[in-house]
Design a protein around this motif. Sequence first.
Motif, PDB file in Angstrom:
ATOM      1  N   THR A  89      33.527  43.034  29.212  1.00 53.09           N
ATOM      2  CA  THR A  89      34.104  42.783  30.533  1.00 53.09           C
ATOM      3  C   THR A  89      35.597  42.535  30.382  1.00 53.09           C
ATOM      4  O   THR A  89      36.003  41.652  29.623  1.00 53.09           O
ATOM      5  N   PHE A  91      39.282  42.110  32.789  1.00 54.39           N
ATOM      6  CA  PHE A  91      39.859  41.891  34.106  1.00 54.39           C
ATOM      7  C   PHE A  91      41.257  42.482  34.114  1.00 54.39           C
ATOM      8  O   PHE A  91      42.017  42.284  33.172  1.00 54.39           O
ATOM      9  N   ASN A  93      44.821  43.395  36.601  1.00 55.07           N
ATOM     10  CA  ASN A  93      45.595  43.238  37.822  1.00 55.07           C
ATOM     11  C   ASN A  93      46.669  44.315  37.790  1.00 55.07           C
ATOM     12  O   ASN A  93      47.442  44.394  36.835  1.00 55.07           O
ATOM     13  N   HIS A 106      38.219  45.256  43.176  1.00 55.05           N
ATOM     14  CA  HIS A 106      37.467  44.052  43.542  1.00 55.05           C
ATOM     15  C   HIS A 106      38.120  43.302  44.705  1.00 55.05           C
ATOM     16  O   HIS A 106      37.457  42.844  45.625  1.00 55.05           O
ATOM     17  N   HIS A 119      42.996  43.695  41.995  1.00 54.83           N
ATOM     18  CA  HIS A 119      42.151  43.110  40.959  1.00 54.83           C
ATOM     19  C   HIS A 119      40.961  44.027  40.685  1.00 54.83           C
ATOM     20  O   HIS A 119      40.253  44.421  41.608  1.00 54.83           O
ATOM     21  N   VAL A 121      37.645  44.789  37.866  1.00 51.10           N
ATOM     22  CA  VAL A 121      36.795  44.347  36.763  1.00 51.10           C
ATOM     23  C   VAL A 121      36.241  45.608  36.103  1.00 51.10           C
ATOM     24  O   VAL A 121      35.623  46.444  36.765  1.00 51.10           O
TER      25      VAL A 121
END
Length: 146
Positions: A89, A91, A93, A106, A119, A121
Motif C-alpha cells: 500500500t 499513498f 499526493n 480518493h 490523494h 491510494v
Amino acid sequence: MLQYDFSVQWPPAQPAHDRSDEEHRMPTTSNKMIGDFGGKPASNAMYTAIESYTLSLGSVTKHLTAQVSFSVNRKFLWVWAYERTSDGTLFLNVRLDRPVEDPHVHRVDQVSANRWNHHVVVKTMEAAQSDWLKDLIRAGHEFAAR
C-alpha cells in the motif's frame, strides 16, 4: 449523626479496573510516515515503478524526508507509506492547478488559490503502472514546471 472515616490506606489499593504495568506500556512501534520502502518489498516494487516514470519526465529533483517528494520549480508529487501499513500500500499526493475528477482519486482538497491536492491510494502494481496514474503525475509535473 454522620461519622466520616478519613483514614488513608498506604500504599493505596489498586482499583479493580487497573491493569498491570505491562498492559500500560507505550507501543514499541509507531505509525509514522515513511519514505524508505526497503522493508516492504511489494510497496518498494510499486514505488520503483512510480519513481522511474516520474524521473523519466526530466528535470525532476527527488527529496527524501519522512516521505519521498518530487519537484521541478515546486513540489508536485509526494509518496509515502506508514510503518504499520501492510506491505503493498502506497499513498500519493499529486498537486495540480485544477481539480481532476477521477474514480481512482480518493480525495481532492483545495489547499490554496489554484492548488488542489489529489490523494491516491495505490495497492497493486497494475495501478502503479497505469495510464491514469501516469497522466495524473504528468499533469502535476507540467504544473510544477511552469
